[in-house]
Design a protein around this motif. Structure first.
Motif, PDB file in Angstrom:
ATOM      1  N   VAL A  69     -22.128 -15.661  21.794  1.00  0.00           N
ATOM      2  CA  VAL A  69     -21.219 -16.634  21.199  1.00  0.00           C
ATOM      3  C   VAL A  69     -21.919 -17.360  20.056  1.00  0.00           C
ATOM      4  CG1 VAL A  69     -19.583 -18.472  21.666  1.00  0.00           C
ATOM      5  CG2 VAL A  69     -20.222 -16.904  23.509  1.00  0.00           C
ATOM      6  N   VAL A  70     -21.360 -17.255  18.866  1.00  0.00           N
ATOM      7  CA  VAL A  70     -21.923 -17.895  17.679  1.00  0.00           C
ATOM      8  C   VAL A  70     -21.548 -19.368  17.646  1.00  0.00           C
ATOM      9  CG1 VAL A  70     -22.023 -17.861  15.153  1.00  0.00           C
ATOM     10  CG2 VAL A  70     -21.752 -15.720  16.427  1.00  0.00           C
ATOM     11  N   SER A  71     -20.271 -19.661  17.907  1.00  0.00           N
ATOM     12  CA  SER A  71     -19.751 -21.016  17.797  1.00  0.00           C
ATOM     13  C   SER A  71     -18.490 -21.132  18.647  1.00  0.00           C
ATOM     14  CB  SER A  71     -19.423 -21.349  16.338  1.00  0.00           C
ATOM     15  OG  SER A  71     -18.325 -20.554  15.894  1.00  0.00           O
ATOM     16  N   LYS A  72     -17.832 -22.281  18.564  1.00  0.00           N
ATOM     17  CA  LYS A  72     -16.576 -22.466  19.296  1.00  0.00           C
ATOM     18  C   LYS A  72     -15.497 -21.517  18.815  1.00  0.00           C
ATOM     19  CE  LYS A  72     -15.056 -26.601  20.017  1.00  0.00           C
ATOM     20  NZ  LYS A  72     -14.633 -27.998  19.783  1.00  0.00           N
ATOM     21  N   ASN A  73     -15.688 -20.937  17.640  1.00  0.00           N
ATOM     22  CA  ASN A  73     -14.626 -20.121  17.047  1.00  0.00           C
ATOM     23  C   ASN A  73     -14.995 -18.667  16.807  1.00  0.00           C
ATOM     24  OD1 ASN A  73     -14.315 -23.115  15.430  1.00  0.00           O
ATOM     25  ND2 ASN A  73     -12.578 -22.352  16.602  1.00  0.00           N
ATOM     26  N   THR A  74     -16.246 -18.279  17.117  1.00  0.00           N
ATOM     27  CA  THR A  74     -16.672 -16.919  16.816  1.00  0.00           C
ATOM     28  C   THR A  74     -17.604 -16.386  17.901  1.00  0.00           C
ATOM     29  OG1 THR A  74     -16.599 -17.441  14.457  1.00  0.00           O
ATOM     30  CG2 THR A  74     -17.700 -15.411  15.081  1.00  0.00           C
TER      31      THR A  74
END
Length: 345
Positions: free
Chosen positions: A325-330
């Motif tokens: 998981v890169v971020s909350k969106n990616t």
């Protein structure tokens, strides 16, 4: 005295203004797949916001960008050996890929050059996962070749690696090993590392000093067969963690296959008993969600929790082996001949 009181008052005001994170009730996702020439991709790691490094089952290692462009790819053959990679890690200096099976070969990929920096020959050798604590200190783990887990350490940024003698590690139980399902047998927070096992026993091996000393803890995860146990671990901080797994041969069984801890792995509580997700090959916290939002994947699909793993929602039927998981969106995923970019809304 007046200055002290004023500072204390300001501290209270700022402290009171700090808000608890309110997790999303649910998420929707879209998945963009990029097909690769590799039969199985279980080892991926985030390079930056726009690219991912991967190592596959056909001796392939490379970087893929968020647009699907491949760069710096290599196809490795050593003598007649095509290495099957399931363990991968990197620091700022280089990428490191460790093959399963006999002989175990640890490759360094630096400045577009590939070098073998560690080799181990043994009929039982099988490495499952690897990770770096920081730029200098790294760790890899594998199945036992003696009466302990196989654990490699580097203290020089990956230039050299050495195996911890069994007299410095907890003893393994008969029939206890690990699963090379998603390169997430190891979780790291600071100087802490947690390593998970499965088979006849499913336990947690913990070090608080980057591998110098070790403790071992019991878990309630299903165990007792060669295919049962913990397949993946992640920790949000030094206390809060999650383990998932099950039985690879019973992918729709969901008894005692998810558990959480709030004391650094010493004790565990089974969650979502007899509820989805069932068999899980990888679990990861979503960054910047206060340890509340979690994603889990397997060939059964993609699952989301907004309460630290207590309950789950299925958000996709698409099956994958692992997720980062890169971020909350990616996020990035990988599976059979596939790497995918996942957008989260």
């Amino acid at each position: 005295m007046i200055r002290t009181i004023s500072f204390f008052a300001i501290f209270i005001v700022f402290g009171a203004c700090k808000k608890n994170y309110h997790p999303r009730e649910t998420i929707t996702i879209s998945i963009e797949k990029f097909k690769l020439d590799s039969t199985s991709i279980r080892a991926i790691e985030i390079v930056n916001d726009s690219s991912l490094v991967y190592a596959g089952s056909n001796g392939d290692i490379g970087i893929i960008t968020s647009s699907g462009k491949l760069r710096a790819t290599k196809k490795i053959i050593t003598d007649t050996i095509i290495p099957h990679f399931r363990a991968l890690a990197f620091n700022k200096e280089a990428f490191y890929a460790l093959s399963v099976g006999n002989p175990a070969l640890l490759y360094q990929y630096k400045n577009n050059q590939i070098n073998i920096i560690y080799k181990e020959t043994h009929e039982k050798v099988f490495y499952d996962s690897m990770k770096f604590f920081d730029e200098l200190n790294g760790i890899a783990m594998g199945d036992p070749t003696d009466n302990c887990l196989s654990i490699l350490l580097t203290r020089d940024g990956g230039k050299t690696w050495g195996k911890i003698p069994c007299e410095n590690l907890p003893k393994i139980s008969d029939g206890e090993a690990a699963f090379a399902a998603s390169n997430t047998n190891i979780a790291i927070v600071g100087k802490n590392a947690w390593i998970v096992t499965g088979g006849i026993k499913a336990r947690i091996f913990h070090t608080a000093d980057m591998g110098l000393t070790w403790s071992v803890y019991q878990t309630p995860i299903i165990q007792g067969k060669n295919t049962t146990g913990i397949y993946s671990v992640d920790f949000f901080n030094e206390n809060k963690g999650i383990i998932c797994g099950g039985d690879y041969l019973d992918k729709f069984g969901n008894s005692a296959n998810k558990a959480i801890t709030t004391d650094g792995g010493k004790t565990w509580k089974v969650v979502a008993e007899n509820k989805a997700p069932k068999y899980v090959s990888c679990v990861q916290y979503i960054p910047n969600t206060d340890g509340k939002e979690v994603l889990a994947v397997s060939t059964n699909g993609v699952f989301y929790s907004n309460n630290s793993g207590e309950t789950w929602q299925k958000v996709s039927d698409e099956g994958f082996y692992t997720i980062r998981v890169v971020s909350k969106n990616t996020a990035w995923l990988s599976g059979n001949e596939t790497i995918a970019k996942m957008t989260i809304n």
